[in-house]
Every structure is written in structure tokens, then in C-alpha cells.
Design a protein around this motif. Structure first.
Motif, PDB file in Angstrom:
ATOM      1  N   SER A   9       0.831  -1.203   0.000  1.00 31.13           N
ATOM      2  CA  SER A   9       0.000   0.000   0.000  1.00 31.13           C
ATOM      3  C   SER A   9       0.867   1.256   0.000  1.00 31.13           C
ATOM      4  CB  SER A   9      -0.932  -0.003   1.208  1.00 31.13           C
ATOM      5  OG  SER A   9      -1.721   1.160   1.237  1.00 31.13           O
ATOM      6  N   SER A  15      -4.405   4.277  -5.148  1.00 29.81           N
ATOM      7  CA  SER A  15      -4.957   3.735  -6.398  1.00 29.81           C
ATOM      8  C   SER A  15      -4.211   2.505  -6.886  1.00 29.81           C
ATOM      9  CB  SER A  15      -4.930   4.818  -7.489  1.00 29.81           C
ATOM     10  OG  SER A  15      -3.601   5.252  -7.721  1.00 29.81           O
ATOM     11  N   VAL A  18      -5.486  -2.384  -3.768  1.00 30.17           N
ATOM     12  CA  VAL A  18      -6.872  -2.546  -3.331  1.00 30.17           C
ATOM     13  C   VAL A  18      -7.016  -3.900  -2.658  1.00 30.17           C
ATOM     14  CG1 VAL A  18      -7.835  -1.024  -5.096  1.00 30.17           C
ATOM     15  CG2 VAL A  18      -7.606  -3.453  -5.586  1.00 30.17           C
ATOM     16  N   SER A  19      -7.893  -3.968  -1.699  1.00 25.27           N
ATOM     17  CA  SER A  19      -8.093  -5.219  -0.967  1.00 25.27           C
ATOM     18  C   SER A  19      -9.535  -5.311  -0.512  1.00 25.27           C
ATOM     19  CB  SER A  19      -7.141  -5.290   0.243  1.00 25.27           C
ATOM     20  OG  SER A  19      -7.355  -4.188   1.103  1.00 25.27           O
ATOM     21  N   SER A  21     -13.364  -6.011  -0.299  1.00 24.75           N
ATOM     22  CA  SER A  21     -14.456  -6.047  -1.273  1.00 24.75           C
ATOM     23  C   SER A  21     -14.046  -5.396  -2.596  1.00 24.75           C
ATOM     24  CB  SER A  21     -15.692  -5.343  -0.717  1.00 24.75           C
ATOM     25  OG  SER A  21     -15.399  -3.991  -0.396  1.00 24.75           O
ATOM     26  N   GLU A  22     -13.111  -4.450  -2.547  1.00 19.91           N
ATOM     27  CA  GLU A  22     -12.677  -3.789  -3.775  1.00 19.91           C
ATOM     28  C   GLU A  22     -11.910  -4.737  -4.691  1.00 19.91           C
ATOM     29  OE1 GLU A  22     -11.146   0.348  -3.468  1.00 19.91           O
ATOM     30  OE2 GLU A  22     -11.264  -0.026  -1.319  1.00 19.91           O
ATOM     31  N   ALA A  23     -11.350  -5.795  -4.120  1.00 22.40           N
ATOM     32  CA  ALA A  23     -10.580  -6.762  -4.911  1.00 22.40           C
ATOM     33  C   ALA A  23     -11.441  -7.901  -5.444  1.00 22.40           C
ATOM     34  CB  ALA A  23      -9.446  -7.337  -4.060  1.00 22.40           C
ATOM     35  N   HIS A  26     -11.560  -9.056  -9.107  1.00 23.34           N
ATOM     36  CA  HIS A  26     -10.362  -9.683  -9.669  1.00 23.34           C
ATOM     37  C   HIS A  26     -10.192 -11.129  -9.210  1.00 23.34           C
ATOM     38  CE1 HIS A  26      -8.462  -5.892 -11.144  1.00 23.34           C
ATOM     39  NE2 HIS A  26      -9.185  -5.353 -10.171  1.00 23.34           N
TER      40      HIS A  26
END
Length: 468
Positions: A9, A15, A18-19, A21-23, A26
Motif C-alpha cells: 500500500s 490507487s 486494493v483489498s 471487497s474492492e478486490a 479480480h
């Protein structure tokens, strides 16, 4: 693990890391068959940042999974175990200035294929890789899987269109092989080593790609073919008459067309009748003086006289051409929307394609009677996507492995491959160990162990070093 996440990070910024729920977007593959929750997604913006991510993960013993557009059909771009780091190249999407004199262009790995096409068009140039996922597939992923597509018989696969590469190795070192020349015999052809390696030997960050002048004349036709024997013979006739001007020779059957017409909006059947097989042929020339339309018309007339073709239509505009190509390109989407499916990416010598289709049908019927078979693909190079849907109202149960092995074994016996252009990923490692020569598989394991002794890059893809 918390320490590594904090380090990445700090290294990449808000930007770039990301980890949680944002990941999630992917974490799973396109078919939703593979993928474990990652520690997070690293989104470097430079080659140096890619190197730094690799070095940080090596220090912690955490695997790194390179990811482009995540359009893999074999599970090669998602983590096989929890807490791996997915390395997305999406932020590395710079496109250089085309060089028409040298016939090449430099691009970063995160460039989306469709964007490259758009960039080249105003310069009167093309990059001759076309496939259904070109709106999301990235150049780095296409190189890593040695993608093929609908023009491979004329221009080659992705590896044939790569002149130079920049690659971050499993220890974080950067190899600069960005040489824009076709001929470079100064030792091993290292750029070839990473084409098709699926991110297991290094991470492609930049490439020099070959470009070609855009065609000035095109002729496109959809032909109705009564049976598979006629399909093969008509393909041979077109190759003989059109030669190097034959840029597309795609086939599909009425099962797949039915799925597409039923489920995909905007598609229409352009012929007066329905038949068993269809052949989409396209000729192109860089000179206005080459009568590609006449060549195609002559071949169609001869095909009808020989009773190889029962009907046909020519594209009279770019809109009609696009509509004909959509019929072929929407085959995967139509079948996906139909319901459960099994995908088999097969290649055999083109002259044996008919034998594979017919014998494969008998094998599938013997395993699960009533299975709906949808073979489509690239007649010019013998690549058939032998996709299956279960009998209506049923599922495949436990039959999928038996079908994959039977079809893969048949392809092998006919001198072909069970992994034509999609690669092995995670889904075909066991099949490769079963059907390929032990010496071949051992060579791949030794190569992987030599370049990536810690097993950091994409473990479990192509070969499973630790189980052998």
C-alpha cells in the motif's frame, strides 16, 4: 501478511493497492470456476513498481498472480490459494507512436486490444489479432497465453507478432529485450520463452508488436455447407484459390447458431435456408488492383457446382460484414446464455478436422447421450472449440473429466493438441500430465524450477512443480 499489505500500500499508493471487497472483481475467473480470495490486488503503474512488488512478495514467500483482462478460460489469471497477490497490469496502458517504416509499435502490457485497433486505424495500420474478448483482453495477457484468434492462419499467433519484450523476472530483475527487429539470433530466442508461459516464468510489462498496412479491398461471404466433409473440401479449395489473400476462414454449425440467435440480441440468419454447417470466408488485399471479390465469387460458384455449398451471401457493406462476423463471434456468448457448458480447445491438422468432429461426436454420445455439440472455430489452422451443452433439462453430472480426457486423447492420436490457443492454466494441468510425454512435462518443470525456484509466479499453472 498484514505487513506485506501495508508495504505494498505504501509502495503503490491508494490507487495502486486494493483489498477486501474492492478486490472481489479480480478474484474469480471469467467462467467463475477458479479463484481464491487474494490478499489484495497490486496495480503498479511502471515496470519498476512491478519489480518492487515482486521483490516484496519474494521476501515474504507470497505468490504473485499476473492478471490482464481476466478473460482466461482455463483459470490462469486468478489465485489458486488464499492470500496470494494478484498483480493487475491495467494501469500500464500507454501506447507508443506507430512506426509505419519499421512496421511496429511499442505498447505497455495493460493496453486493451480494441484500444490498440482504434489507435492504429487513423494511421492506415492494423494489428492482426482479432477475438471475441478484444474489448477487455490486454496485450500482456495475449502474449502470456500466445493467443490466436480468427486471423492466425494468415498472420500467425501472438508469439509470431512479438518482436521485442520487457519482462520482470521472478526475482524482480528486469530483462530489456525491446528490440524492434525480426532477425535476432544472438543466442536463445528469449522473447519466445515468455509467449505462452502464462505468467509462470516472468511478467511481461512492455512489447514491440508487428503492424501491417490496413487492407484496401475486402470480400466477405457466409456459405451454407451441407456436411463436414464438404466443409473441409471447401476450405481446401479456398486456400488453393485465394492463397495469402485469405485472411479469415471460420466455421460454425447450426446448433451454435441456434443458441446465438435465441439469446443474443441483434443477430439474424442471413440465408434463405438453414443447414448443418456454415463457413465464413474473408479475403483482403493491400492493393486496389487485386480483385478479391471476383476470386471469392469464383470459388463460391465452383463450390456450388461441386455441391460443396448449398447457399451463400456476400457482404455488400461494412455493416453487413460486421453482421456476418457477429454470427461467428457470438457463438461463445450464445452458448453461455443457454446454460451449463464444457469448453474444449482442440487443434488437429486441418485435413483431420472432419475426422475429429465425427469421432468426437461418437465419444461424447457414448459418455452422455443427448449432449448438444457446438463445434466452431478456425478452419484455416485446424482449431476447433468443441463446446458442449448437456441434454435439455439436465447437467453434466460427473462426466466432464471423462469427456475432456476422451476428446484430448483423440486430438493427440490425430496429431493435434488438447490446448490449441487457450493454454493450460489450472484446468488442464492434470490432462497435460496424462496425455503428454513425460520428458516434455519434465522439461517444463525443470525450466520453471530454474527460473522461479521459489515458485512465486502463478504456482499451479501449466505445471505443478511440487507434486512431481
Amino acid at each position: 501478511m498484514t505487513g506485506l499489505a501495508s508495504k505494498l500500500s505504501d509502495l503503490l499508493g491508494a490507487s495502486g493497492w486494493v483489498s477486501g471487497s474492492e478486490a472481489a472483481g479480480h478474484a474469480r475467473d471469467w467462467l467463475d470456476r477458479y479463484g481464491a480470495p487474494p490478499l489484495g490486488v497490486a496495480r503498479p503503474a511502471t515496470t519498476e513498481e512491478v519489480s518492487a512488488v515482486i521483490r516484496a512478495c519474494v521476501a515474504e514467500g507470497v505468490p504473485v498472480i499476473p492478471q490482464g483482462g481476466n478473460t482466461s478460460l482455463c483459470g490462469s489469471a486468478v489465485s489458486g490459494a488464499e492470500d496470494g497477490v494478484i498483480l493487475s497490469l491495467a494501469r500500464m496502458a500507454q501506447i507508443g507512436t506507430p512506426d509505419p517504416d519499421a512496421g511496429c509499435i511499442e505498447v505497455e502490457a495493460g493496453v486493451v486490444l480494441a484500444k490498440l485497433h482504434e489507435t492504429l486505424a487513423p494511421h492506415g495500420l492494423i494489428f492482426p489479432i482479432h477475438l471475441g474478448a478484444e474489448g477487455s483482453a490486454q496485450i500482456g495477457g495475449l502474449i502470456a497465453t500466445n493467443a490466436g484468434g480468427s486471423h492466425a492462419a494468415r498472420f500467425g499467433m501472438m508469439g509470431d507478432l512479438v518482436l521485442g519484450l520487457e519482462v520482470v523476472l521472478p526475482d524482480g530483475q528486469i530483462w530489456d529485450g525491446m528490440r524492434a527487429v525480426m532477425k535476432d539470433n544472438a543466442g536463445y530466442a528469449l522473447r519466445r520463452l515468455f509467449c505462452g508461459a502464462e505468467g509462470t516464468l516472468g511478467i511481461v510489462t512492455r512489447a514491440v508488436l508487428r503492424t501491417y498496412p490496413a487492407p484496401k479491398r475486402r470480400a466477405t461471404a457466409l456459405l451454407a455447407i451441407p456436411d463436414v466433409s464438404s466443409l473441409i473440401r471447401m476450405g481446401t479449395m479456398l486456400r488453393a484459390q485465394a492463397g495469402e489473400m485469405l485472411t479469415g476462414l471460420e466455421f460454425f454449425n447450426d446448433v451454435g447458431q441456434g443458441f446465438a440467435l435465441q439469446h443474443v440480441a441483434g443477430l439474424t440468419h442471413p440465408l434463405d435456408t438453414r443447414t448443418q454447417w456454415y463457413l465464413l470466408a474473408e479475403l483482403a488485399a493491400g492493393s486496389e488492383q487485386v480483385p478479391v471479390d471476383l476470386i471469392l465469387e469464383t470459388a463460391l460458384t465452383e463450390g456450388m457446382e461441386a455441391e460443396l455449398v448449398s447457399d451463400g451471401t456476400f457482404a455488400m457493406s461494412e455493416a453487413q460484414r460486421a453482421a456476418l462476423w457477429r454470427l461467428r463471434e457470438e457463438q461463445p456468448e450464445g452458448q453461455r446464455l443457454e446454460g451449463p457448458q464444457l469448453k474444449h480447445d482442440i487443434s488437429v491438422p486441418p485435413g483431420r478436422l472432419g475426422a475429429f468432429i465425427e469421432q468426437g461426436a461418437a465419444l461424447v454420445e457414448g459418455i452422455l447421450p443427448g449432449t448438444r455439440i457446438n463445434p466452431f472455430g478456425h478452419l484455416g489452422d485446424g482449431n476447433v472449440h468443441y463446446n458442449l451443452s448437456p441434454p435439455e433439462g439436465e447437467n453434466f453430472g460427473t462426466h466432464a473429466p471423462a469427456m475432456a480426457e476422451a476428446l484430448g486423447r483423440l486430438a493427440t492420436e490425430l496429431g493435434g493438441s488438447f490446448a490449441a490457443e487457450h493454454g493450460l492454466g489450472r484446468s488442464k494441468v492434470v490432462l497435460a500430465d496424462t496425455l503428454r510425454d513425460k520428458t516434455e512435462r519434465d522439461l517444463m518443470r525443470r525450466l520453471k524450477a530454474c527460473l522461479d525456484p521459489e515458485g512465486i509466479l502463478n504456482p499451479g499453472v501449466i505445471v505443478d512443480v511440487h507434486d512431481k
